[in-house]
Write an enzyme that holds these catalytic residues in place. Structure first.
Site, short mmCIF file in Angstrom:
data_model
loop_
_atom_site.label_atom_id
_atom_site.label_comp_id
_atom_site.label_asym_id
_atom_site.label_seq_id
_atom_site.Cartn_x
_atom_site.Cartn_y
_atom_site.Cartn_z
N ASP A 1 -6.20 -0.69 2.32
CA ASP A 1 -7.49 -0.03 2.47
C ASP A 1 -8.65 -1.02 2.37
OD1 ASP A 1 -7.54 -0.72 -0.13
OD2 ASP A 1 -7.82 1.30 -0.92
N GLY B 1 -0.67 4.40 -0.23
CA GLY B 1 -1.69 5.44 -0.14
C GLY B 1 -1.43 6.38 1.02
N ASN C 1 -4.39 15.80 -0.80
CA ASN C 1 -4.39 16.54 0.47
C ASN C 1 -3.66 15.79 1.56
OD1 ASN C 1 -6.34 14.49 1.10
ND2 ASN C 1 -7.10 15.82 2.71
N ARG C 2 -3.31 14.53 1.35
CA ARG C 2 -2.60 13.84 2.42
C ARG C 2 -1.50 12.92 1.91
NH1 ARG C 2 -6.99 11.59 0.85
NH2 ARG C 2 -7.32 9.36 0.90
N ASP D 1 1.56 -1.56 -4.81
CA ASP D 1 0.27 -0.87 -4.83
C ASP D 1 -0.28 -0.88 -6.24
OD1 ASP D 1 -1.89 1.06 -4.80
OD2 ASP D 1 -1.13 1.74 -2.88
N CYS E 1 -36.06 -5.62 2.98
CA CYS E 1 -37.35 -4.97 3.16
C CYS E 1 -37.18 -3.55 3.71
CB CYS E 1 -38.27 -5.82 4.04
SG CYS E 1 -37.62 -6.07 5.67
N GLY F 1 0.82 -1.21 0.00
CA GLY F 1 0.00 0.00 0.00
C GLY F 1 0.85 1.26 0.00
N CYS G 1 -4.93 -19.48 11.77
CA CYS G 1 -3.58 -19.79 12.25
C CYS G 1 -3.56 -21.02 13.17
CB CYS G 1 -2.94 -18.58 12.92
SG CYS G 1 -3.68 -18.08 14.46
N LEU H 1 -10.30 -5.06 3.69
CA LEU H 1 -10.24 -6.25 4.51
C LEU H 1 -9.71 -7.46 3.73
CD1 LEU H 1 -11.05 -7.44 7.22
CD2 LEU H 1 -13.33 -7.82 6.30
ZN LIG Z 1 -5.30 -16.47 13.95
#
Ligand SMILES: [Zn+2]
Lengths: 319, 647
Positions: B112, B21, B53-54, B43, B168, B19, B433, B114
């Site tokens: 960024d 970013g 901006n960052r 990346d 719904c 990454g 794990c 999961l």
């Molecule tokens: Zn684990």
């Protein structure tokens, strides 16, 4: 709403942060003027953060010639040595910073911050000093306080693996947001001198030991007329003696000032640890943004970070 | 900090950053300043304006270029003599296999999403390389250390599930603005401009569902010569008027709810029926710049439009889609950077919100919700990057007693804005794990292998190239190099129900699922179950022993923003943040851990006297002869502390 609206260009560039602090805060930031004296590792990180955030202007003050020593934790300089011979650190950093955000006006003022009169500070909304003597910090803080306009004052120091931020917002009112109810809050800050004059015995019991150790080193540098970091392990005996005297004078148990910590601070000398600068420069950036925008709970009035325990702690040293 | 042995550890280290970013830019800079000399960085993204901006290594002139490559060049300007190797690629690409990971001393994540975080976690476990994981959102952030055999892995703790809503709620009973956004984006926008062949629940389920859906088809199809204005008004009246009338006939629904008001164009814009087009001269002809706001003279995206204004924009945006972007229609998906799409969705959501008495929102706010836009500031990223480097150095020195996971807070907890906590031990029943099998309840007579792979293996276990085995028989695998007949066989299997596979999968079967790229495998015990609750168990199968938090179990419409959206409502910390994604989260645990932390801290401060801290060795460098106050202790029960914490 005060002032004009943000331009489409500003809205696009600052989109992600407007989502954090809102358009009003962004407008106030874009009208703010900041002075930074002493381009240490922390202040360089801070400058980057505040230029990215989109303040109105940033004025730099650091006449030191560019040497490897001053660049150890600095990323604001061009690759070719030929580009920096004969120019001050302030000038070099200014050029890089301009590049970060064309909407912020970055400039350099030559001279020693201690030599400027009160009127000079009137141009600024926030003043950040670093790498100067305690007397200079105190004097600049007093000049800021004497102006009719409120000027936020910050002093920062990184001593290798740990560091300190001091904040004086005088009388600061801000909007506190608690479970969606906004309430106006008022905080009163002591000046740097007032804060450190507060008897140690009266401080809360769990004040970080760094606070005391920093005061001992600061006092030592003051007595020997040295700049921050102009110290080494050779000074240990004198520093221990001073530490003992101060503890006795303040009727504080000597265990509050750990020898190991003093040794670390002395060994650090002028060295700055880049990750520590990043952490402290980040918090300093946030605090200045809070002070200028009036949004968010500002910290009062000291902040410490130490890699040894990994904590970032706020200490309120006031009456 | 820069003591000699440390400098050696740093200089000799080979590190992988995933990454480039918000966190990545800060991290690369701080690594370079700290003396790291061999840094690899992956990346797949290119630079966008809203990054500037960052993500301070990037400039306007770099927009569209590879983040990894531009970041490298920018850092070499101030540290010209170090090695930085950029990869403009997806970390999930097969070239980044276990052998690739094995060459590094530590892996640092600034990701960024999961999905990629889980993938990297598994590769780090397989390659036995320590991982420092991070995330930020607004002023909040977190850094954790994951070292096999020493601490928990990234997946040992539950992760917040993607925020989804019951169907719904979206189709019939919205109560929040976000429900209206999801309706406007995933149903209405998709119906009008997206793939016509996709299932769509836009129609309201009334007593007479058949009738409603037939009516629907007629309305949405636009005949070639149908007047655009008339068409727009017809759609408007249908979705905001007629559909609401139909819904109102279902009295049961409204017994305890506020009834919605049907809205018809003739009531909202009585003068508009004669036709009033926007001023097209103001519009540029460039397709991406087509905008209903500019053609109608609206300027500020922070303004909240009235119902009448929203209605005008709705009609204008619809018209512009048909007139200016006709060739896109039929294959559009919502994109937060598509101005016209955002305008349409904002207008539609606001009209629907008016109907249901829900407060209206500005385009700026609506865009954030619809696009799952991350709240991000440079300062938090800088702080978190600093903390990552500090942990990375401990990992390189094998200083595991001092590993910490650190929370960066917006409001102080016990005076702290940075709160370090001793890492947890590995969860003994973690399916990633440890070798604990999972349990899957499934109807083996009606569920197809394809459903099992999509819903469980891909969505829940996060595998991208799975291989499924029953004993020693391969049932399915993914690969480019399969023999033709084998591949054909697998695709036949996909459409078979489990019990009718060549080696039948029935109650009691144990399946082994492997991902060769992740070098990760787990076992699933199969248990046959006949019936599943449609609303609460929408997958028609239930996986347990799996650590993803299941705080909400209903049938959901997954809001399909640009990345997995996740609700992060950290108690007491943020009222600004509702929906976040991306950069911040994957923070995964922060919700659980942080809330747990504050609770436990409260408990601790009430009952904790300091004596139980004896379990915790304070960090060595802290010379501390008072009763501790240097280590955060989460557990007031010393026994729990002993079990869970690293010793
Ligand atoms: Zn684990």
């Amino acid at each position: 709403m005060d002032g004009e609206e943000l331009t489409a260009q500003e809205t696009a560039l600052y989109d992600r942060q407007i989502r954090v602090w809102g358009a009003d805060a962004q407008r106030r930031l874009s009208k703010s003027h900041i002075l930074v004296s002493g381009l240490s590792g922390i202040s360089v990180e801070f400058c980057k953060n505040i230029v990215l955030a989109g303040v109105g202007s940033l004025t730099l003050m650091d006449d030191r010639p560019v040497t490897d020593d001053v660049l150890q934790a600095n990323f604001l300089f061009p690759p070719l040595e030929s580009e920096y011979v004969g120019r001050s650190l302030g000038e070099l950093c200014c050029e890089s910073l301009k590049d970060f955000n064309p909407m912020v006006c970055v400039s350099v003022v030559k001279g020693d911050v201690a030599q400027f009169d009160g009127e000079f500070f009137d141009k600024f909304d926030a003043v950040v000093v670093s790498g100067c003597s305690f007397n200079t910090k105190k004097a600049v803080n007093e000049k800021c306080r004497k102006q009719s306009k409120r000027i936020a004052f910050f002093a920062v120091e990184c001593r290798d693996s740990c560091g300190e931020i001091f904040v004086d917002l005088q009388n600061h009112s801000y909007m506190q947001k608690n479970s969606n109810v906004a309430a106006e809050c008022l905080l009163s800050y002591p000046s740097l001198e007032e804060a450190i004059m507060i008897p140690w015995k009266g401080l809360p019991r769990r004040v970080t030991k760094l606070y005391f150790a920093m005061r001992v080193i600061e006092k030592f540098e003051l007595l020997k007329e040295r700049n921050p970091g102009e110290i080494s392990m050779f000074d240990l005996p004198d520093v221990l003696k001073l530490s003992k005297e101060l503890c006795e004078a303040q009727s504080l148990s000597e265990s509050h000032i750990s020898v190991a910590l003093l040794e670390r601070l002395l060994a650090a000398g002028r060295r700055e640890c880049p990750p520590v600068c990043a952490v402290l420069g980040g918090f300093l950036g946030q605090e200045v943004i809070k002070a200028l925008s009036g949004k968010g709970d500002p910290l009062k009035n000291f902040f410490y970070f130490d890699t040894a325990d990994g904590k970032g702690v706020i200490e309120d040293i006031s009456n | 900090m820069a003591s000699e042995p440390q400098l050696e550890a740093v200089k000799g280290a080979k590190v992988l950053m995933v990454g480039a970013g918000g966190i990545g830019c800060e991290l690369l800079k701080t690594l370079a300043l700290s003396g790291f000399q061999d840094i690899h960085i992956i990346d797949m993204d290119t630079i966008e304006v809203s990054n500037l901006n960052r993500q301070f290594l990037f400039r306007q002139c770099h927009v569209g270029q590879s983040k990894a490559k531009v970041a490298r060049d920018a850092v070499l300007r101030f540290r010209p003599h170090i090695n930085i190797t950029p990869y403009h690629a997806n970390v999930k690409d097969p070239e980044f296999n276990v052998d690739f990971f094995k060459q590094f001393n530590v892996v640092l994540n600034g990701l960024d999403n999961l999905d990629a975080r889980r993938h990297v976690n598994r590769l780090c476990l397989a390659a036995e390389v320590p991982l420092v994981e991070s995330g930020t959102t607004g002023f909040l952030g977190q850094v954790t250390v994951h070292v096999k055999g020493k601490t928990e892995c990234y997946e040992c703790q539950p992760k917040p599930i993607p925020k989804t809503y019951p169907i719904c709620t979206i189709t019939s009973t919205p109560s929040k603005f976000v429900h209206c956004i999801v309706w406007a984006k995933d149903l209405l926008f998709a119906k009008l401009f997206g793939d016509k062949n996709q299932d769509n629940d836009l129609n309201v389920h009334s007593g007479d569902a058949d009738n409603a859906s037939r009516h629907m088809e007629d309305v949405f199809d636009r005949s070639v010569d149908e007047d655009l204005e008339k068409y727009g008004q017809k759609i408007y009246d249908h979705v905001f008027g007629y559909n609401i009338e139909i819904a109102l006939t279902n009295e049961e629904t409204w017994r305890n709810r506020r009834k919605p008001t049907p809205i018809y164009i003739k009531d909202v814009l009585p003068d508009n029926l004669s036709g009033q087009n926007g001023n097209l001269e103001n519009c540029t002809t460039e397709e991406s710049a087509v905008s209903a706001m500019s053609s109608l003279g609206f300027k500020n995206s922070q303004d909240v439009w009235s119902l009448a204004e929203s209605s005008k924009i709705f009609l204008e945006a619809l018209r512009l889609f048909f007139e200016k972007r006709h060739k896109d229609i039929g294959n559009l998906t919502f994109d937060k950077d598509d101005q016209l799409a955002v305008e349409f969705v904002t207008a539609a959501a606001n009209i629907r919100a008016s109907s249901f008495g829900i407060p209206l929102h500005s385009l700026f706010e609506a865009k954030g919700i619809a696009g799952n836009i991350v709240h991000a500031v440079a300062t938090t990223n800088a702080i978190i990057a600093g903390l990552i480097v500090i942990e990375a150095i401990k990992v390189l020195k094998d200083d595991y007693k001092n590993y910490r996971m650190t929370y960066c807070l917006e409001h102080p907890t016990r005076k702290m804005l940075l709160m370090p906590v001793v890492p947890f031990e590995a969860n003994k029943s973690c399916y990633v794990c440890s070798e604990t099998p999972l349990l899957l309840e499934i109807n083996t007579h009606s569920s197809k292998l394809r459903d099992f792979i999509e819903k469980i293996v891909k969505n829940k276990l996060g595998m991208s190239s799975p291989l499924i085995m029953h004993g020693s028989t391969l049932i399915y695998e993914v690969g480019d190099d399969l023999e033709e007949d084998v591949a054909a066989n697998y695709s036949l299997n996909l459409d078979k129900v489990l019990a009718e596979l060549p080696t039948p999968v029935t109650s009691g079967t144990i399946l082994t699922i492997e991902d060769l790229q992740q070098e990760f495998s787990c076992n699933i015990n199969i248990k046959h179950r006949e019936d599943f609750d449609e609303e609460n168990e929408p997958d028609g199968m239930v996986l347990s022993g799996w650590t993803m938090a299941s705080t909400e179990k209903d049938n959901r419409i997954m809001s399909n923003g640009e990345s997995t959206s996740t609700a992060l409502e950290m108690q007491g910390n943020t009222d600004d943040i509702e929906i976040t994604a991306g950069e911040p989260i994957g923070l995964g645990g922060i919700k659980r851990k942080h809330s747990e932390t504050s609770e436990r801290l409260e408990e601790a401060s009430l009952t904790h006297t300091g004596s139980s801290s004896a379990n915790q060795a304070p960090p060595e460098d802290v010379d501390d002869n008072e009763e501790e106050d240097d280590l955060v202790l989460l557990d007031n029960d010393p026994e729990i502390g002993k079990k869970k914490r690293l010793k």
